[in-house]
Design a protein around this motif. Structure first.
Motif, PDB file in Angstrom:
ATOM      1  N   LYS A 280       0.795  -1.428  -0.074  1.00 49.88           N
ATOM      2  CA  LYS A 280       0.114   0.032   0.011  1.00 49.88           C
ATOM      3  C   LYS A 280       0.819   1.200  -0.028  1.00 49.88           C
ATOM      4  CE  LYS A 280      -4.055  -2.018   2.536  1.00 49.88           C
ATOM      5  NZ  LYS A 280      -4.685  -2.060   3.771  1.00 49.88           N
TER       6      LYS A 280
ATOM      7  N   MET B 135       1.995   1.634  -3.333  1.00 50.33           N
ATOM      8  CA  MET B 135       0.939   2.483  -4.226  1.00 50.33           C
ATOM      9  C   MET B 135       0.695   3.938  -3.866  1.00 50.33           C
ATOM     10  SD  MET B 135      -2.094  -0.463  -4.024  1.00 50.33           S
ATOM     11  CE  MET B 135      -1.802  -2.247  -4.698  1.00 50.33           C
TER      12      MET B 135
ATOM     13  N   ASN C  68      -1.048   6.232  -6.532  1.00 47.29           N
ATOM     14  CA  ASN C  68      -2.154   5.173  -6.638  1.00 47.29           C
ATOM     15  C   ASN C  68      -2.933   5.383  -5.290  1.00 47.29           C
ATOM     16  OD1 ASN C  68      -4.097   3.478  -6.507  1.00 47.29           O
ATOM     17  ND2 ASN C  68      -2.904   1.664  -7.111  1.00 47.29           N
TER      18      ASN C  68
ATOM     19  N   GLN D 287      -6.734   2.586  -4.553  1.00 42.97           N
ATOM     20  CA  GLN D 287      -6.696   1.094  -4.449  1.00 42.97           C
ATOM     21  C   GLN D 287      -6.339   0.617  -3.128  1.00 42.97           C
ATOM     22  OE1 GLN D 287      -4.100  -0.556  -7.611  1.00 42.97           O
ATOM     23  NE2 GLN D 287      -4.979  -2.607  -7.309  1.00 42.97           N
TER      24      GLN D 287
ATOM     25  N   THR E 193      -6.375  -4.762 -12.548  1.00 44.93           N
ATOM     26  CA  THR E 193      -5.841  -3.782 -11.712  1.00 44.93           C
ATOM     27  C   THR E 193      -6.615  -2.394 -11.947  1.00 44.93           C
ATOM     28  OG1 THR E 193      -3.694  -2.771 -11.314  1.00 44.93           O
ATOM     29  CG2 THR E 193      -4.216  -2.894 -13.716  1.00 44.93           C
ATOM     30  N   HIS E 194      -6.293  -1.428 -10.861  1.00 42.34           N
ATOM     31  CA  HIS E 194      -7.099  -0.326 -10.681  1.00 42.34           C
ATOM     32  C   HIS E 194      -6.334   0.724 -11.719  1.00 42.34           C
ATOM     33  CE1 HIS E 194      -8.086   3.683  -8.924  1.00 42.34           C
ATOM     34  NE2 HIS E 194      -8.788   2.831  -7.943  1.00 42.34           N
TER      35      HIS E 194
ATOM     36  N   ASP F 258      -5.199   3.780 -11.571  1.00 41.46           N
ATOM     37  CA  ASP F 258      -4.168   4.661 -10.957  1.00 41.46           C
ATOM     38  C   ASP F 258      -2.874   3.485 -10.661  1.00 41.46           C
ATOM     39  OD1 ASP F 258      -6.002   6.602 -10.945  1.00 41.46           O
ATOM     40  OD2 ASP F 258      -6.434   6.327  -8.921  1.00 41.46           O
ATOM     41  N   ASN F 259      -3.189   2.151 -11.026  1.00 41.25           N
ATOM     42  CA  ASN F 259      -1.966   1.478 -10.610  1.00 41.25           C
ATOM     43  C   ASN F 259      -0.890   1.213 -12.073  1.00 41.25           C
ATOM     44  OD1 ASN F 259      -0.051  -0.331  -9.698  1.00 41.25           O
ATOM     45  ND2 ASN F 259      -1.486  -1.684  -8.490  1.00 41.25           N
TER      46      ASN F 259
ATOM     47  N   MET G 259       1.720  -1.718 -11.713  1.00 41.40           N
ATOM     48  CA  MET G 259       1.144  -3.032 -12.404  1.00 41.40           C
ATOM     49  C   MET G 259       0.873  -2.840 -13.898  1.00 41.40           C
ATOM     50  SD  MET G 259       0.500  -6.024 -11.460  1.00 41.40           S
ATOM     51  CE  MET G 259       0.389  -5.954  -9.845  1.00 41.40           C
TER      52      MET G 259
END
Length: 162
Positions: free
Chosen positions: A22, A25, A30, A33, A125-126, A128-129, A132
């Protein structure tokens, strides 16, 4: 690095890895997420109950985690603004990829592991990621469209058939 099936005794170590992920991220922009306590111990336990929770160890220390779950994935039944590369064959889904920021090569190790067990892999995946998304494209995944989680949240969907 060694990848092995996660055990209930690993939960505390896995949750530390999740918190570190986290942090990665948030540092990369990000911010939304994995919020509100997700992934929870219950989610990790559910992975284990399906024999789909895995840890990555380095020098006998848990440094990463991921879920590798056999299809079907209910949220993948409908895809919007695109289509799956193949929507007939069975597949595995990779969820909850996490590691410490100072450990490198985790994504490649996970993909090597997963593709020795199935040749058809899906991941979401998100939006904003960006980390990834970059890793997925770098490892030959094709962007397929948008899926929605049970919560209604949007995710970008990818698939690779090796």
């Amino acid at each position: 690095m060694i990848i092995r099936e996660a055990k209930p005794a690993d939960i505390a170590d896995i949750m530390l890895v999740m918190e570190a992920a986290k942090g990665i991220m948030r540092a990369s922009g990000n911010m939304r997420q994995w919020a509100d306590g997700y992934p929870s111990e219950d989610a990790i336990t559910a992975d284990m109950e399906k024999k789909g929770g895995f840890v990555i160890e380095d020098a006998n220390k848990v440094v990463g985690y991921f879920a590798f779950i056999a299809s079907p994935e209910p949220t993948y039944a409908k895809i919007y603004k695109g289509q799956w590369v193949d929507d007939v064959q069975s597949y595995h889904v990779v969820h909850r990829i996490a590691s410490y920021p100072d450990v490198h090569g985790i994504f490649s190790a996970i993909m090597d592991f997963c593709f020795t067990r199935d040749t058809n892999i899906r991941i979401d995946t998100h939006r904003d990621n960006k980390i990834m998304q970059h890793n997925l494209l770098k490892h030959g995944f094709t962007y397929c469209g948008i899926i929605y989680l049970l919560s209604g949240d949007e995710r970008l969907a990818y698939q690779r058939i090796k």
